[in-house]
Scaffold this motif. Structure first.
Motif, mmCIF file in Angstrom:
data_model
loop_
_atom_site.group_PDB
_atom_site.id
_atom_site.type_symbol
_atom_site.label_atom_id
_atom_site.label_comp_id
_atom_site.label_asym_id
_atom_site.label_seq_id
_atom_site.Cartn_x
_atom_site.Cartn_y
_atom_site.Cartn_z
ATOM 1 N N UNK A 371 60.905 39.009 71.847
ATOM 2 C CA UNK A 371 60.186 38.505 70.672
ATOM 3 C C UNK A 371 59.750 39.666 69.761
ATOM 4 N N UNK A 372 59.320 40.756 70.387
ATOM 5 C CA UNK A 372 58.932 41.942 69.602
ATOM 6 C C UNK A 372 60.135 42.490 68.842
ATOM 7 N N UNK A 373 61.272 42.486 69.521
ATOM 8 C CA UNK A 373 62.505 42.981 68.891
ATOM 9 C C UNK A 373 62.876 42.130 67.676
ATOM 10 N N UNK A 374 62.595 40.842 67.796
ATOM 11 C CA UNK A 374 62.905 39.922 66.686
ATOM 12 C C UNK A 374 62.119 40.309 65.442
ATOM 13 N N UNK A 375 60.850 40.610 65.618
ATOM 14 C CA UNK A 375 60.000 40.987 64.485
ATOM 15 C C UNK A 375 60.420 42.334 63.891
ATOM 16 N N UNK A 376 60.726 43.273 64.782
ATOM 17 C CA UNK A 376 61.161 44.600 64.296
ATOM 18 C C UNK A 376 62.515 44.498 63.592
ATOM 19 N N UNK A 377 63.368 43.568 64.075
ATOM 20 C CA UNK A 377 64.673 43.338 63.424
ATOM 21 C C UNK A 377 64.474 42.903 61.969
ATOM 22 N N UNK A 378 63.505 41.990 61.780
ATOM 23 C CA UNK A 378 63.247 41.477 60.423
ATOM 24 C C UNK A 378 62.711 42.587 59.520
ATOM 25 N N UNK A 379 61.853 43.411 60.045
ATOM 26 C CA UNK A 379 61.314 44.542 59.259
ATOM 27 C C UNK A 379 62.423 45.520 58.869
ATOM 28 N N UNK A 380 63.271 45.837 59.844
ATOM 29 C CA UNK A 380 64.394 46.757 59.565
ATOM 30 C C UNK A 380 65.343 46.154 58.534
ATOM 31 N N UNK A 381 65.589 44.854 58.707
ATOM 32 C CA UNK A 381 66.509 44.159 57.794
ATOM 33 C C UNK A 381 65.955 44.188 56.372
ATOM 34 N N UNK A 382 64.654 44.015 56.236
ATOM 35 C CA UNK A 382 64.007 44.043 54.913
ATOM 36 C C UNK A 382 64.228 45.397 54.233
ATOM 37 N N UNK A 383 64.114 46.455 55.026
ATOM 38 C CA UNK A 383 64.276 47.805 54.473
ATOM 39 C C UNK A 383 65.735 48.139 54.156
ATOM 40 N N UNK A 384 66.629 47.653 55.013
ATOM 41 C CA UNK A 384 68.047 48.043 54.857
ATOM 42 C C UNK A 384 68.863 47.068 54.013
ATOM 43 N N UNK A 385 68.230 45.974 53.592
ATOM 44 C CA UNK A 385 68.979 44.902 52.912
ATOM 45 C C UNK A 385 69.629 45.388 51.615
ATOM 46 N N UNK A 386 68.894 46.168 50.830
ATOM 47 C CA UNK A 386 69.440 46.650 49.547
ATOM 48 C C UNK A 386 70.650 47.559 49.780
ATOM 49 N N UNK A 387 70.534 48.458 50.775
ATOM 50 C CA UNK A 387 71.667 49.344 51.086
ATOM 51 C C UNK A 387 72.866 48.537 51.573
ATOM 52 N N UNK A 388 72.592 47.550 52.432
ATOM 53 C CA UNK A 388 73.678 46.685 52.938
ATOM 54 C C UNK A 388 74.366 45.969 51.787
ATOM 55 N N UNK A 389 73.533 45.473 50.854
ATOM 56 C CA UNK A 389 74.096 44.757 49.705
ATOM 57 C C UNK A 389 75.011 45.659 48.887
ATOM 58 N N UNK A 390 74.565 46.890 48.667
ATOM 59 C CA UNK A 390 75.374 47.843 47.889
ATOM 60 C C UNK A 390 76.687 48.158 48.609
ATOM 61 N N UNK A 391 76.618 48.313 49.926
ATOM 62 C CA UNK A 391 77.834 48.588 50.709
ATOM 63 C C UNK A 391 78.813 47.432 50.598
#
Length: 1115
Positions: A371-391
């Motif tokens: 469950x903790x990993x799930x929350x950290x996944x969402x935080x990481x995804x929020x930060x990396x989303x713009x870079x992922x989109x550009x890629x």
């Protein structure tokens, strides 16, 4: 001979010409073909095409016809399993299209504010039939699961006494377990939908309460009591089966062991091992691909594996702790899986809930870590989303370019296989990108919703960009539908050929081994079946049979390891390519956006701010349109069209508020500021304040949404047209400004504006014709007329400037109101003149005035022969002085001054009529018909006759009027000189430089009284000229005498006298010229008798009385 030679030459020339014609015609046809190629041929438009191309292979052969080998037992086994797999696929399709959507959209289309009491119960009442259908569907699913388990248990039996159907030592029907997993996924998805649907549960509770009310008083509701109890039982059954979250649980808790010595399942150890082995094999394949770029459908299979694992535990009551831990560990790779739309599923929660006993095998820390990993996944995804989109932006753009490039090239026959392989890889790459994008978008959005965490604007923008990329992939495939369709057929055949080659090698290996056994026979029969099935269209049924046949055919090491892997890759590619369009459409389906439509306003704000990328709107609306087919399965409203209409309205309101209205206002603001640059405005330097080029919005093609096209260009054009039209009607004098703004909108934004076709005005409009007409008495007294320039000048003003009215003002005013006002205005003016003539007659009959005038008439008659028929100047001067003795007004005006003003006002009114006609000519050449016949106006004599006076009196009155006009000229000249002298003084009160209204008034009165000839016979202006010339000469003579005496004061006095006399003479001559001009206007060149004669002649000829009139107005 000569003729023959000549004929040959002629024929050759004709042939050359014909050849030339053919060449030109061929090149012309080629040009036409090339021109049509891009628009009509290969490229399809997603928004405009009324038809689509379906590539799914289809045939009418049944399973029994396809599965036809000499091995009858194998035929039966494959047929049974194939039939069950086909049944599962049909059930899955029905669930995904009908039942998921029916449940998901329940309660939609009606906001809390619009719902009245009782609506919830009515909606549930409509929905009961749907729940009944769902109950039947779930029951059918239970039966199929039971049948699959029984069929597998019979084949893999541990009972040594039971007859062996086929040898199963190396046979693993993995396909069967995958299909069973799919069916279990359907059941647990239904559970999740119901569990997350608060509205459905609330309405169900309210409906049950309503039913209790009905139960207490059935007659009130018109229901028979005996029908009520069965209905209540049905509701209890539906609630227990569907709404308590027990759909999946009830399936796995079925009694799989047949009673009365039937099929044994729970005690079948061979089947238990086979079941566990298949789950582990599928899991191993899934685990390797999960989260990788080459992932295709592994997430869906993972859900099925979890379902199978729980089913295995429920039947056999054994748990592989290591495998259980491996299943949970996937949660670190894949924290959540979207089952459908906005329904998100967590494997750890599911396994703990369904297998509480197994959950105890792991400590709480392990579960908490997931469950903790799930929350950290969402935080990481929020930060990396713009870079992922550009890629992905780069990846997808590159793929689209490659797609266009590879499909545009002609296929070379020498490299045909290589070309097909390249195309196949490009198609699969496009699908893989679509799958990855779809997974990122759904997982991220649904995780935010599930964990109730707010999304940042940056995340929303990035996710919306990914949605656009997803639709761009779909549109690329669609645009090249023709070429893709052509390629898919070739690629399928090529892959089938590769598979057949691999099977052929294995088959030869089996045949070459001379040892006979039933197992070897089964293998050979399975390979033959696979070969036969591959020789045909690549339908789902055929590929399913091949898969099942290879499950049997791959035992006994018939394939080497290096052969089997390429065959499996080819079969996977065949699956993908055969269903390419359907799979791409499924992955690019953005129906889930309906549940996240709150992001749409933020997206539109972003599009508005970054107008350069305006074309991406097409993709977003295409995504929003995807939920329409799903909505058609809603059953809680009167019709699904109510839901569609509600959705359509909501999206359009958001679009209008966040884009279209803002765009309209901004364009209007820009046009206004550009037109009013002469005013002191805010800084508009683009280098300092920035600049948005909104013109990009107008180059967009119309956006298709529901049954309409949203054309931004047309919308903004209509808004501007409407605004400019309405504002022009309010303030007509602004027509020029709005016209300029229209032109600017066309030049700057390419908008095709509509002309308002409103009567226009100028910025120097002046007084309006109707305004003057209503206040004609004020106008003629406050304005002075200039005959030659045809202008009216304000007499006095409190401002530093005087207002003027000229022909152009009148013309603009007529254009504003139409030429119809001319007739009304002229008639109104003549009514005003009647009143003025009444005052004129009263003045004439005043005893003081009449007696003096009669005295002057007698005097002139007596002395006219002596004076050469000239009226003496001195007599008129004496009359003026006499009138002044009668008294003056407080402002220093005599009776004669007031009467002169009356004549000037009459003249001004006539000048106004003349200007109306001139203004009319500016608008319409035929405007002359609005000027009335001057002869129709009641004249002074008629007024006298109406009083019943004698003819002598009438004649005397006419003569008195004539002599009075002479006296007026003296008064007018004095007044005019006085006004002009004031122009040079500091206090300019009463100053004026023109007052031709008096001349017009005198000319008009003389015309009415028919006294032009009598007036001329007095030689008045000649007499005045002689008098002043005589006096000027006398003064000049005196000046010559006095110049010798050197008396300066006397000389100055004489100079002033000389100048005064010259000014008086000049003013008289100016009056004479003005009067002559005015007489020309009133046709004074003819007598009344001559004019009457001319009228009679015209009447005899049938001509209009005014057809030949030519007023000499522009003197």
């Amino acid at each position: 001979e000569y003729i023959t030679t000549f004929g040959k030459i002629h024929a050759e020339v004709q042939l050359k010409n014909y050849g030339k014609f053919l060449e030109e015609y061929t090149s012309q046809l080629k040009r036409i073909e090339d021109a049509l190629d891009d628009s009509v041929g290969d490229v399809w438009d997603f928004n405009l095409d009324p038809i689509a191309l379906k590539l799914l292979p289809y045939e009418q052969s049944s399973l029994l016809e396809l599965i036809n080998t000499e091995n009858k037992v194998l035929n039966k086994v494959i047929t049974v399993y194939a039939a069950l797999c086909c049944e599962i696929k049909k059930l899955k399709y029905e669930a995904e299209t009908k039942f998921y959507n029916g449940l998901l959209f329940y309660g939609e289309g009606a906001t809390d504010s619009s719902m009245v009491e009782g609506d919830s119960q009515i909606q549930m009442g409509r929905f009961i039939s749907f729940l009944q259908e769902l109950s039947c569907f779930v029951t059918r699913c239970y039966e199929v699961v039971m049948n699959v388990i029984h069929q597998l248990a019979v084949l893999y039996t541990s009972n040594k006494n039971a007859p062996k159907i086929i040898a199963t030592s190396g046979v693993h029907f993995q396909t069967m377990y995958e299909h069973l997993g799919e069916l279990l996924t359907v059941l647990l998805t239904l559970d999740e939908i119901v569990d997350n649907h608060a509205t459905l549960k609330d309405h169900w509770t309210m409906y049950k309460r309503l039913l209790k009310s009905v139960h207490h008083n059935p007659s009130k509701f018109g229901i028979q009591e005996d029908k009520l109890k069965p209905f209540e039982k049905l509701l209890l059954k539906l609630e227990g089966q569907l709404l308590d979250g027990m759909i999946f649980q009830a399936c796995i808790e079925q009694q799989f062991d047949s009673l009365n010595g039937g099929v044994a399942v729970s005690k079948n150890s061979t089947f238990a091992e086979e079941f566990a082995h298949s789950i582990r094999t599928i899991f191993a394949n899934v685990e390797a691909k999960l989260g990788e770029p080459s992932e295709i459908d592994q997430r869906d299979k993972y859900v099925g594996i979890c379902g199978l694992f729980v089913l295995h535990f429920q039947i056999f009551r054994t748990v592989d702790k290591k495998f259980y831990k491996s299943l949970l560990d996937i949660g670190k790779k894949v924290p959540a899986i979207t089952l459908t739309a906005n329904i998100i599923w967590f494997a750890d929660n599911f396994l703990v809930q369904k297998m509480p006993a197994a959950a105890k095998l792991l400590d709480r820390r392990s579960h908490h870590a997931i469950k903790t990993h799930r929350e950290s996944f969402l935080q990481q995804k929020t930060q990396s989303l713009t870079k992922e989109m550009q890629s992905y932006y780069v990846f997808v753009s590159s793929w689209m370019t490659k797609m266009e490039s590879i499909l545009s090239k002609e296929q070379r026959m020498d490299k045909f296989a290589e070309d097909l392989s390249n195309r196949c890889n490009v198609f699969i790459q496009g699908f893989l990108y679509a799958y990855s994008l779809s997974t990122i978008i759904k997982t991220t959005m649904n995780l935010y919703m599930s964990m109730q965490k707010p999304m940042t604007k940056t995340s929303v923008k990035a996710l919306c960009r990914l949605v656009e990329l997803l639709k761009a992939i779909e549109h690329t495939f669609y645009r090249r539908s023709m070429v893709v369709a052509d390629s898919v057929t070739h690629i399928t055949q090529h892959l089938q050929h590769q598979a057949l080659n691999s099977i052929s090698v294995a088959k030869k290996r089996v045949i070459s081994d001379k040892k006979y056994s039933e197992q070897r026979l089964d293998v050979l029969s399975a390979l033959v079946l696979a070969e036969n099935t591959l020789n045909g269209p690549s339908t789902k049924q055929r590929r399913l049979i091949v898969s099942l046949a290879l499950s049997v055919g791959t035992q006994m090491k018939t394939f080497k390891d290096e052969e089997l892997l390429p065959l499996q890759v080819v079969m996977k590619k065949l699956d993908l390519i055969s269903e390419l369009k359907e799979r791409v459409r499924t992955q690019c389906d953005c129906c889930f956006l309906y549940w996240h439509r709150a992001v749409f306003p933020i997206y539109l704000d972003d599009v508005y701010e970054n107008a350069v990328d305006a074309s991406r709107l097409q993709y977003m609306f295409s995504a929003l349109r995807d939920c329409v087919p799903a909505m058609m399965h809603s059953r809680h409203l009167e019709s699904y069209e109510v839901l569609l209409e509600c959705y359509d309205k909501e999206i359009m309101e958001v679009l209008n508020e966040h884009l279209l209205d803002k765009l309209c206002k901004e364009i209007e603001k820009d046009l206004r500021l550009s037109v009013h640059t002469h005013l002191k405005l805010d800084d508009r330097n683009p280098y300092r304040v920035g600049m948005k080029d909104l013109a990009h919005f107008f180059s967009l093609n119309p956006i298709r949404f529901f049954n309409r096209f949203i054309d931004i260009k047309v919308y903004v054009t209509h808004y501007l047209d409407k605004t400019f039209y309405n504002l022009t009607t309010v303030a007509l004098h602004d027509w020029a400004t709005y016209s300029e703004m229209r032109n600017l909108a066309t030049q700057r934004y390419g908008l095709i504006m509509t002309e308002a076709h409103l009567p226009s005005q100028t910025l120097e409009q002046g007084l309006d014709v109707l305004e003057i007409m209503r206040n004609i008495h004020v106008f003629v007294s406050r304005y002075l007329y200039n005959l030659n320039n045809q202008i009216f000048i304000e007499r006095t003003s409190n401002n530093k400037h005087l207002n003027t009215i000229n022909i152009r003002h009148i013309a603009n005013s007529i254009r504003t109101h139409g030429t119809g006002i001319m007739n009304t205005t002229v008639n109104f003016t003549y009514q005003f003149l009647r009143k003025k003539f009444y005052i004129f007659s009263q003045f004439m009959y005043d005893e003081h005035i009449k007696s003096r005038l009669i005295k002057d008439i007698r005097f002139f008659r007596e002395v006219k022969d002596q004076n050469d028929h000239k009226y003496p100047f001195e007599r008129a001067e004496k009359f003026n002085r006499g009138i002044r003795k009668l008294g003056i007004t407080p402002d220093g005006q005599s009776y004669l001054d007031q009467f002169r003003q009356l004549i000037s006002q009459i003249g001004n009114a006539m000048g106004y009529v003349r200007m109306i006609r001139s203004g009319g000519l500016h608008c319409c050449s035929s405007a002359i018909r609005f000027v009335p016949d001057l002869e129709d106006i009641v004249n002074f004599e008629e007024l006298v006759k109406e009083e019943g006076l004698s003819e002598e009196t009438q004649k005397a009155a006419r003569q008195a009027s004539l002599f009075l006009n002479l006296c007026f000229t003296l008064n007018f000249v004095e007044h005019s000189i006085s006004c002009k002298e004031k122009l040079n003084k500091k206090n300019k009160g009463g100053a004026a430089f023109t007052d031709d209204g008096f001349a017009m008034g005198v000319a008009y009165i003389l015309k009415l009284l028919n006294q032009y000839q009598e007036f001329d016979s007095l030689h008045w202006f000649q007499s005045v000229r002689e008098k002043y010339v005589k006096e000027i000469r006398a003064v000049a003579k005196q000046q010559n005498v006095q110049s010798t005496s050197q008396d300066e004061k006397l000389l100055q006095t004489m100079n002033l006298t000389h100048k005064r006399l010259e000014v008086c003479l000049q003013e008289f001559e100016l009056l004479y010229f003005s009067l002559s001009s005015a007489r020309i206007f009133f046709r004074a060149d003819k007598t009344a008798a001559e004019e009457n004669q001319e009228k009679k002649e015209r009447g005899a000829n049938g001509d209009d009385i005014w057809s030949g009139v030519n007023f000499k107005m522009d003197y």
